[in-house]
Design an enzyme around this catalytic site. Structure first.
Site, PDB file in Angstrom:
ATOM      1  N   HIS A   1      -3.410   2.900  -4.071  1.00  0.00           N
ATOM      2  CA  HIS A   1      -2.958   2.430  -2.760  1.00  0.00           C
ATOM      3  C   HIS A   1      -2.307   3.555  -1.964  1.00  0.00           C
ATOM      4  CE1 HIS A   1      -1.962  -0.356   0.385  1.00  0.00           C
ATOM      5  NE2 HIS A   1      -0.817   0.301   0.482  1.00  0.00           N
TER       6      HIS A   1
ATOM      7  N   HIS B   1       4.853   7.788   4.033  1.00  0.00           N
ATOM      8  CA  HIS B   1       4.366   7.765   5.414  1.00  0.00           C
ATOM      9  C   HIS B   1       4.992   8.865   6.270  1.00  0.00           C
ATOM     10  CE1 HIS B   1       2.022   4.203   4.825  1.00  0.00           C
ATOM     11  NE2 HIS B   1       3.070   3.524   4.378  1.00  0.00           N
TER      12      HIS B   1
ATOM     13  N   HIS C   1      -3.451   0.564   6.992  1.00  0.00           N
ATOM     14  CA  HIS C   1      -4.542  -0.017   6.201  1.00  0.00           C
ATOM     15  C   HIS C   1      -5.818  -0.172   7.017  1.00  0.00           C
ATOM     16  CE1 HIS C   1      -1.264  -1.921   3.425  1.00  0.00           C
ATOM     17  NE2 HIS C   1      -1.271  -0.602   3.410  1.00  0.00           N
TER      18      HIS C   1
ATOM     19  N   ASP D   1      -3.200   4.631   1.801  1.00  0.00           N
ATOM     20  CA  ASP D   1      -2.222   4.866   2.875  1.00  0.00           C
ATOM     21  C   ASP D   1      -2.386   6.260   3.478  1.00  0.00           C
ATOM     22  OD1 ASP D   1      -0.872   2.430   2.818  1.00  0.00           O
ATOM     23  OD2 ASP D   1       0.709   3.142   1.488  1.00  0.00           O
TER      24      ASP D   1
HETATM   25 ZN   LIG Z   1       0.037   0.653   2.325  1.00  0.00          ZN
END
Ligand SMILES: [Zn+2]
Length: 278
Positions: free
Chosen positions: A210, A237, A54, A214
């Site tokens: 969001h 991720h 973030h 990310d």
């Molecule tokens: Zn996040």
């Protein structure tokens, strides 16, 4: 827990500094990616920096190329679960243009990674744009796609405020694994089986926004602003950072380039501090 964002000389990039470990520094760059599950962590010589995405996203969004990020523990403050508090603190502190043109990473060829039904790709383009699709089995989410071009200030309006989210029943399990420490209604959208525990949403499609936040934060580990078009479908991720490694490994995919009349930015001398409750 305290984070201070300090200015850094042109060309030095973004570097985390653990003040609790004699100022040990960990560069925010792909080779330091450690383990990746619910969040992205960096590690160098067993020194860990956890949940980097973030803040790094906020730095890309505000155009910061050079900064020292001082931490007094291994985890970044989660704040409200978005990048907004970082962005506000940076803008309030001030951004200084440095006397050196910014070096971009410009994609020259496309690269695609597929893993089952997950997908991520980066294509050559003259600006930085992203398009993300999620398909999340929840009545409020389902299939959502969000596309954004970062060249026109849209990060502030459309991305920065989107909060992270998680299921209520996952939160306890994650806390037990030491993940999302202190996760609560204040720092995440908490999903129940058929709704959310802490309405209202900030955007109707806050969830996919969001994911874009990310993705920007993970791709920041390339170490430069990108000139390219990113497309992701149900990635996470692990795939974001796999893309970073693949790009950094293959020099034929990209080139470093500068844009005429453009300079780097660094936060101004006034340090900012972000506090978080334990
Ligand atoms: Zn996040």
């Amino acid at each position: 827990m305290t984070l201070r964002i300090l200015p850094a000389p042109a060309g030095s990039g973004v570097v985390f500094r653990r003040v609790d470990l004699d100022g040990f520094e960990v560069e925010a760059i792909g080779r330091n990616v450690a383990r990746v599950s619910y969040a992205t962590s960096l590690m160098k010589k067993s020194v860990l920096i956890s949940t980097t995405e973030h803040l790094l996203s906020a730095l890309i969004g505000t155009g910061i190329d050079n900064a020292i990020l001082e931490l007094d523990n291994l985890e970044l403050p989660i704040l409200d679960g978005s990048a907004q508090p970082f962005v506000e603190a940076i803008l309030k502190s001030g951004i200084r243009k440095q006397r050196r043109p910014r070096t971009y990473l410009r994609m020259r060829r496309e690269i695609e990674i597929r893993e089952g039904d997950k997908f991520i790709a980066v294509y050559p383009a003259e600006s930085y744009s992203l398009s993300y699709t999620i398909n999340f089995p929840h009545p409020l989410i389902g299939r959502e796609t969000f596309s954004v071009d970062l060249s026109n200030g849209s990060y502030f309006r459309e991305i920065a405020a989107a909060r992270t989210f998680g299921f209520l029943h996952e939160a306890d399990a994650m806390r037990q694994q030491g993940l999302i420490r202190g996760a609560s209604h204040d720092n995440a959208i908490v999903l129940t089986r058929d709704g959310i525990m802490n309405p209202p949403l900030r955007f109707k499609d806050e969830f996919v926004r969001h994911k874009v936040l990310d993705l920007i934060g993970d791709l920041a580990l390339l170490g430069h602003q990108i000139l390219g078009r990113v497309v992701a479908d149900r990635a996470g991720h692990a795939m974001h950072t796999a893309m970073v490694s693949r790009i950094l490994r293959d020099r034929s995919l990209w080139e470093e380039t500068t844009v005429e009349d453009e300079m780097e930015s660094s936060p101004d001398a006034a340090p900012m501090a972000a506090q978080q409750m334990a």
